[in-house]
Structure formats: C-alpha cells, structure tokens
Write a protein that holds these residues in place. Structure first.
Motif, mmCIF file in Angstrom:
data_model
loop_
_atom_site.group_PDB
_atom_site.id
_atom_site.type_symbol
_atom_site.label_atom_id
_atom_site.label_comp_id
_atom_site.label_asym_id
_atom_site.label_seq_id
_atom_site.Cartn_x
_atom_site.Cartn_y
_atom_site.Cartn_z
ATOM 1 N N LEU A 23 -13.704 36.791 33.267
ATOM 2 C CA LEU A 23 -14.759 36.779 32.569
ATOM 3 C C LEU A 23 -16.102 37.126 33.592
ATOM 4 N N ASP A 24 -16.131 36.417 34.605
ATOM 5 C CA ASP A 24 -17.256 36.328 35.615
ATOM 6 C C ASP A 24 -16.965 37.697 36.209
ATOM 7 N N ILE A 25 -15.975 38.283 36.704
ATOM 8 C CA ILE A 25 -15.761 39.886 37.230
ATOM 9 C C ILE A 25 -16.143 40.563 36.208
ATOM 10 N N ALA A 26 -16.040 40.303 35.044
ATOM 11 C CA ALA A 26 -16.222 41.569 33.838
ATOM 12 C C ALA A 26 -17.699 41.453 33.899
ATOM 13 N N ARG A 27 -18.490 40.327 33.871
ATOM 14 C CA ARG A 27 -19.772 40.357 33.912
ATOM 15 C C ARG A 27 -20.576 40.967 35.196
ATOM 16 N N LYS A 28 -20.013 40.788 36.328
ATOM 17 C CA LYS A 28 -20.554 41.158 37.382
ATOM 18 C C LYS A 28 -20.310 42.614 37.665
ATOM 19 N N LEU A 29 -19.292 43.204 37.254
ATOM 20 C CA LEU A 29 -19.050 44.690 37.141
ATOM 21 C C LEU A 29 -20.006 45.319 36.139
ATOM 22 N N THR A 30 -20.106 44.879 35.082
ATOM 23 C CA THR A 30 -21.140 45.407 34.094
ATOM 24 C C THR A 30 -22.408 45.430 34.611
ATOM 25 N N ASP A 31 -22.859 43.915 35.098
ATOM 26 C CA ASP A 31 -24.263 44.039 35.725
ATOM 27 C C ASP A 31 -24.370 45.125 36.988
ATOM 28 N N GLY A 32 -23.410 45.362 37.513
ATOM 29 C CA GLY A 32 -23.452 46.499 38.865
ATOM 30 C C GLY A 32 -23.879 47.664 38.252
ATOM 31 N N CYS A 33 -23.171 48.103 36.847
ATOM 32 C CA CYS A 33 -23.562 49.432 36.214
ATOM 33 C C CYS A 33 -25.012 49.284 35.815
ATOM 34 N N ILE A 34 -25.514 48.234 35.306
ATOM 35 C CA ILE A 34 -26.823 48.045 34.699
ATOM 36 C C ILE A 34 -27.871 48.128 36.031
ATOM 37 N N HIS A 38 -19.782 56.560 37.362
ATOM 38 C CA HIS A 38 -20.214 56.255 36.293
ATOM 39 C C HIS A 38 -19.044 55.965 35.336
ATOM 40 N N LEU A 39 -17.920 56.639 35.458
ATOM 41 C CA LEU A 39 -16.613 56.786 34.614
ATOM 42 C C LEU A 39 -16.071 55.114 34.720
ATOM 43 N N VAL A 40 -16.143 54.792 35.681
ATOM 44 C CA VAL A 40 -15.331 53.472 35.901
ATOM 45 C C VAL A 40 -15.960 52.286 35.559
ATOM 46 N N CYS A 41 -17.271 52.398 34.941
ATOM 47 C CA CYS A 41 -18.015 51.376 34.416
ATOM 48 C C CYS A 41 -17.233 50.630 32.953
ATOM 49 N N PHE A 42 -16.326 51.260 32.492
ATOM 50 C CA PHE A 42 -15.785 51.085 31.492
ATOM 51 C C PHE A 42 -14.884 49.712 31.770
ATOM 52 N N VAL A 43 -14.755 49.241 33.044
ATOM 53 C CA VAL A 43 -13.720 48.193 33.539
ATOM 54 C C VAL A 43 -14.382 46.924 33.182
ATOM 55 N N GLY A 44 -15.618 46.609 33.245
ATOM 56 C CA GLY A 44 -16.030 45.209 32.698
ATOM 57 C C GLY A 44 -15.705 45.034 31.167
ATOM 58 N N GLY A 45 -15.903 46.118 30.481
ATOM 59 C CA GLY A 45 -15.549 45.562 28.921
ATOM 60 C C GLY A 45 -13.937 45.595 28.861
#
Length: 657
Positions: free
Chosen positions: A463-474, A441-448
C-alpha cells in the motif's frame, strides 16, 4: 581402466540434485496432506453444487441468446476443439473487502463534492451532445473541427464505450437513445480491413457487457454475444492462439488463419476479463475456454523469462493451516513453496507459444493490462480462479525489485515512478537487468493496481508503494506549466528508493546533458551549468526532468484512475483535492467550443494555450471523465466490493457469495 577425469560441473550438478531430492522428500508429506484435504473439499463441494451459472451471485438460465443463424456463428470452424474447459465450479469465495469504511461526510464536504461532481457531468454532457450532433454512430468526434473519425472499425466506439457512463451519471433518456442506436450496429463488416482484437474486446465487448450488468437490458447482452461471436473467430487457429491484428475481411470469407509470430503481451494476455464475464452471464464456456488457454501459457512461461526473480519465501505449515480457508488457498500456498517471481516481456510469439524470448520488460505501454488483469480476475471470478492471484504475486514481487525508483526532485518529494527494464549481456556474457528510467502517463495505473492487490490478496506492504506511485503521477502533473502530465519523460533516479534523496542541481544538469548526448568531458563546472541552462530553455524542461520525449496529453485516464482507486481504498480526502486540481487543469487547456481535445505540447509557457490536435478518443468520456465523476460520487456508487473495472473502465459485476 583409468579413473574418470574430475568434472566440476557434474559434481555440482550431483550435489544440487541430492539437495533437491532431500527437499522433495521433506515436501512429500505436506504436499500429500494438502492434496488429500483438497480432494475432500473438492469432492464435497462439487458433488453438492451444479455447474456454475452465476451472475453476481444469482443463478441464470443456461443457453441464453443462442442464435445459430448469426453471421459469425455460421462460419465453419477450421480447427475443431477436442474439449472445452468448463467454467469454474462452486460458490464464490468470501474475499477481503477492498473499499475503505467511509464515515458520514459533513454538509460542507457534501456540498463541495456535489459541486465538483456536477462540473464533471457538465463536461461529459457537452462532449456527448457534440458527439450526438456531429459524429453519431461514428467512432470519434473531432472536437475542434466538428467532424467524425472511424478508427476502431466504424462501429460507434464512443457510443458503446459510454453506455455505462450514461447510466452511472443517471442520464437515462440519453442512455435509452444510445441503446436503441447501439443495438442496430452491425458487426458483420468493418470500415477497417484489419481490426485490433484487444481494442475491440475492451471497448465494444466490455462496453456492452458493462451496460448490461448495470441495466439488465437483454438487448445489450445480445450485442455483447454478437461481438463475442465475432471475436471468437480470431481464435480459430491451429494452436488456438488468437490473431491480435486481425484481417476481419478474410476471416469473414472463411479463409484459413494462424497466429502470428509476434504480438504484444498486453494484446494477447488482456482478453480474459471480458471473455470470462461473457461466459459467466451466458453460461456458455467457450469464451472462458479461449482465454484460459492463453492463461495456461502465461503461467507456464512466467518462470522462464529473462528477468530473474527470487525464490518466494516458503511459509511454515502452521501459517498454511492458520490461513487455510478453502482448497484453492491451500493449493496456492503449496505452489508458492516451489515458485520464483518473474514477469513477462512486452513482446511474445503466439505461433510457437514462446512468451519468454524478448529482453524488454515494462508495466507500461504494450504490457500494462496483462498485469492489471491478474488481481482483477481474482475479483471478477469470486476467487474461483486462484492461478491469477499466484501470477500476480510473482509479478508484483519482481516489479518491486526492478521496476520502481525514486526520482530526484527539487522539493525532495518522497515519490516513486515505474521504469522499464532491459536484460542485456555484460562483458562476461552474463545477462544483467538494466533500468530504463522513462516515465509514462500510461503506467500511472500501477498505483491503483497495487492498491487493489494489497487488499484483495492481503499484501499490506504494497500500500505504501501504491501511494508513492500515485503521488509520483500527481507530482508530475503539478510540475508541468499547465498542470498536466506528458506522455513520456525522463528523470534522474536517486541512489535508493528507501533513503533520503537531497536535490542536487548540478547533478541534475549533468544528467540532462547526458540525456541530450552532449559531451562535457572537457568543460568546466561553469561551462556545464551554462550549457545545461541553454538545453533547459530550448527544451522547456521543468526542474527535475532531464527530457520530455513525448509532450502530448491525449486525454488519458491512468492518473485519475489510480487517484480514484486509492481514494476508495484508503479514504484519504487529500486525494479529492488532487483530483479536482487535475480536472481543472485538464479542462482549462483542453476545452473546445464543442468538447475537449488532445494537446500537442503541454510544456509550453502557462500563458500560452497548448495546441489542440482535434482528437478525442472514446476513453476521454468513457474512462477519464468517468473516474473523475466517481471520485466525487457517493462511495457506494460502483463499489469496488461489488464491481471490477476492465482496462477501459467498464465495471463488471463480481461473483459474490
């Protein structure tokens, strides 16, 4: 005299040296030209502008709050400095915009947004009222029993951590009461013998500084100075590296100190935002000098670590000059010609300044904020500290190569997660990076972080990577029975993060049995499937997960942090719906009679409420609820083009032109 024996090593070395000599000769002219232009810019800039005393673009008086009688300032200095690095000179640069240009919302959208914002504020209000009644001036509220805990020095961590939240939520009466109480906190003694310098910096120094930046209340700046003076003593060591786990009692007695031979890279490399901001607002460069010495070591050690990178592709001179805005940018491009990408390991040796010896690398726990602060320091300093942009570029490139992976999911979701990496020697003695697919959970900051970097440092492909990482946490939130992500878990990686990855239930079952260390070599396919079903039932594993090692949810903010940042960067309204779903899920499971509590196990059946552990760290209100509130606020409230958040979600004013 017989001819010397042929030595292939020396021969290859000579060839390599000859090639390098040719490269260096080719670079002499452009580098000389860069330096000449840079000298012109530097001379003309610095001769016309006095020493920097900027607060959000406005000059302030130097020497503010000089209190030589304060306890921590009266202590003798054992290791005197020969010189102090000055604050960066010149006006802040005109940096690219981070925030999306939002269009006007409809009346229905506004009504929904305000309704959700109010729900978040009510959750905060309940928690603040309970803290005020049951744990006032203590570090934390025990949200089930109604008791109090002192886990961060007994200096009222929840109070200080939430000063800026009170201001942001327009709770002015509560803010005034908290400031009055907070300014009377004494930092001369502590309830703990050993304090964590990093946690004290991000919570207390960051909390006071942010509340000052928002309100302009000089009492808060004085308290920030007091905390800063205390923390500065932790740097009084032979090599000026700080003691991260600091015996504050011995230090208060004036005893000799030295940096330890082991520390976490996050705890020593994530002090720069708070210390630099304190120097900016007081005009005293000593705090900037303290952390700049750490930055110099980080920069020098970055290319020496065991995780190999790749040579950064050199831009053409035409590109250099077409992108040239100032000397700092020009020099940055020159340095990029010769540098390799890499990241720092999670543990380092401050005593010897060896920041490259460990073989474990991660963007998550124990290392996270050292990477987070790289682009944020560019924003905070108005681009006047370009070395942070350089280090971020190399670290982000290496992370893209080694850290991110696509997990196999039952719905074939196109998402990414971040893995840790261990560099070990293979049978031939060669050091080989191996991924450890533990999700955090802690690494979810990476998207931001990547979303900010893609705008601020003009890296659009990220930006595409940022979105996919954030979507991974969602996705991970949504996949759990209560809609809440656990602390740590395992998933099966796809062969490639860029190709299609079809769900294979048998492959998933084999992977989870391997994770459970079950020997299946002599079992049939049917037996393997039956054994896997038993493990799935025993461990309560949702489809796609091969293990959930730490089943807690401790009210963490990192997922909503990236959802908030990505929304402010892209304006994608679907992120508002994801945020609201997350908030409702957390409220449903964690709400107590008083406030909200951390949860012991979020994998239990949805019909059962998870056990509440009677813990509510200060970041629940200071970070998690703050980000939920801000995503449902007007985008102009704490604009990312005006403020930058420290790792405890404290917004600092950026230096702006």
């Amino acid at each position: 005299m017989s001819p010397p024996e042929f030595n292939s090593f020396n021969f290859n070395k000579s060839v390599h040296e000859a090639k390098m000599a040719r490269i260096q000769r080719r670079l002499i002219f452009p580098l000389a030209l860069l330096l000449a232009v840079g000298f012109y810019y530097t001379s003309s800039f610095h001769s016309s502008i006095p020493a920097l005393r900027w607060q959000h673009g406005s000059a302030i008086a130097p020497g503010v709050l000089d209190d030589p009688e304060y306890f921590w300032r009266k202590l003798p200095t054992h290791y005197q400095l020969q010189s102090i690095r000055p604050l960066p000179g010149g006006k802040p640069l005109k940096l690219p915009k981070i925030q999306h240009q939002f269009s006007q919302e409809t009346s229905a959208e506004k009504a929904t947004r305000l309704e959700r914002q109010l729900a978040v504020q009510e959750a905060f209000g309940r928690g603040w009222k309970a803290y005020r009644e049951h744990a006032w001036l203590q570090d934390e509220l025990a949200p089930v029993s109604g008791g109090a805990k002192n886990t961060f020095g007994g200096w009222g961590a929840t109070l200080v951590d939430n000063l800026d939240t009170l201001w942001i939520m327009n709770m002015r009466s509560e803010f005034e009461d908290a400031v009055a109480a907070g300014t009377n906190i004494s930092f001369e003694t502590s309830s703990l013998t050993e304090v964590n310098v990093f946690e004290t910096t991000i919570r207390y120094l960051g909390g006071f500084l942010s509340a000052y930046d928002l309100s302009g209340d000089q009492r808060l700046l004085r308290k920030a100075r007091e905390v800063g003076d205390m923390l500065y003593v932790a740097f009084d060591t032979p090599n000026r590296m700080p003691i991260t786990r600091w015996d504050v009692t011995k230090a208060g007695k004036g005893e000799l100190q030295e940096a330890s031979s082991w520390a976490l890279v996050a705890e020593i490399g994530s002090l720069c935002m708070e210390f630099t901001r304190l120097s900016f607002v007081t005009g005293d460069p000593k705090w900037f000098d303290a952390t700049e010495r750490i930055t110099e070591v980080l920069k020098a050690e970055q290319s020496k670590t065991k995780l190999p990178g790749s040579t950064y592709p050199p831009p053409s001179l035409l590109d250099v000059f077409s992108n040239m805005q100032n000397y700092a940018t020009l020099l940055l491009y020159a340095i990029l010609l010769l540098t390799v990408d890499t990241v720092w390991p999670i543990s380092i040796n401050p005593k010897t300044k060896d920041f490259h010896g460990d073989n474990t690398f991660s963007l998550g726990a124990m290392a996270d904020s050292v990477f987070e602060y790289l682009p944020k320091m560019v924003a905070l300093s108005g681009g006047l500290l370009p070395e942070y942009g350089e280090m971020y570029t190399y670290a982000a490139n290496t992370a893209k190569k080694y850290s991110f992976y696509r997990p196999m999911t039952p719905d074939n979701a196109d998402i990414l997660l971040a893995a840790a990496v261990h560099v070990n020697k293979d049978g031939a003695g060669k050091e080989v990076p191996m991924s450890d697919f533990v999700g955090q959970h802690l690494v979810c900051f990476v998207g931001g972080m990547l979303a900010i970097g893609t705008k601020l440092l003009q890296r659009p492909d990220d930006l595409d990577i940022a979105r996919k990482l954030t979507d991974g946490c969602i996705w991970t939130y949504a996949s759990m029975p209560h809609g809440i992500m656990p602390e740590t878990f395992l998933m099966t990686p796809c062969p490639s993060k860029s190709t299609t990855c079809e769900w294979d239930e048998y492959a998933w079952k084999k992977a989870l049995l391997a994770s459970a260390e079950e020997d299946v070599t002599k079992l049939t396919k049917e037996q393997i499937s039956a054994l896997a079903d038993q493990v799935i039932s025993d461990k309560r594993l949702p489809k796609g997960f091969t293990d959930v090692m730490d089943r807690r949810y401790i009210l963490r903010p990192e997922a909503i942090e990236s959802v908030f940042v990505l929304y402010r960067v892209t304006g994608d309204k679907s992120l508002l719906e994801s945020a609201w779903t997350m908030f409702q899920a957390i409220q449903e499971a964690s709400k107590t009679n008083l406030a909200n509590s951390a949860l012991a196990d979020i994998t239990i059946a949805s019909k059962d409420k998870p056990h509440q552990t009677d813990s509510m760290e200060s970041f629940w209100m200071g970070e998690t609820l703050k980000y939920f509130y801000l995503i449902f606020s007007e985008p102009s409230l704490i604009s990312l083009d005006e403020y930058v958040f420290n790792t405890e979600a404290h917004p600092f004013k950026r230096l702006l032109r």
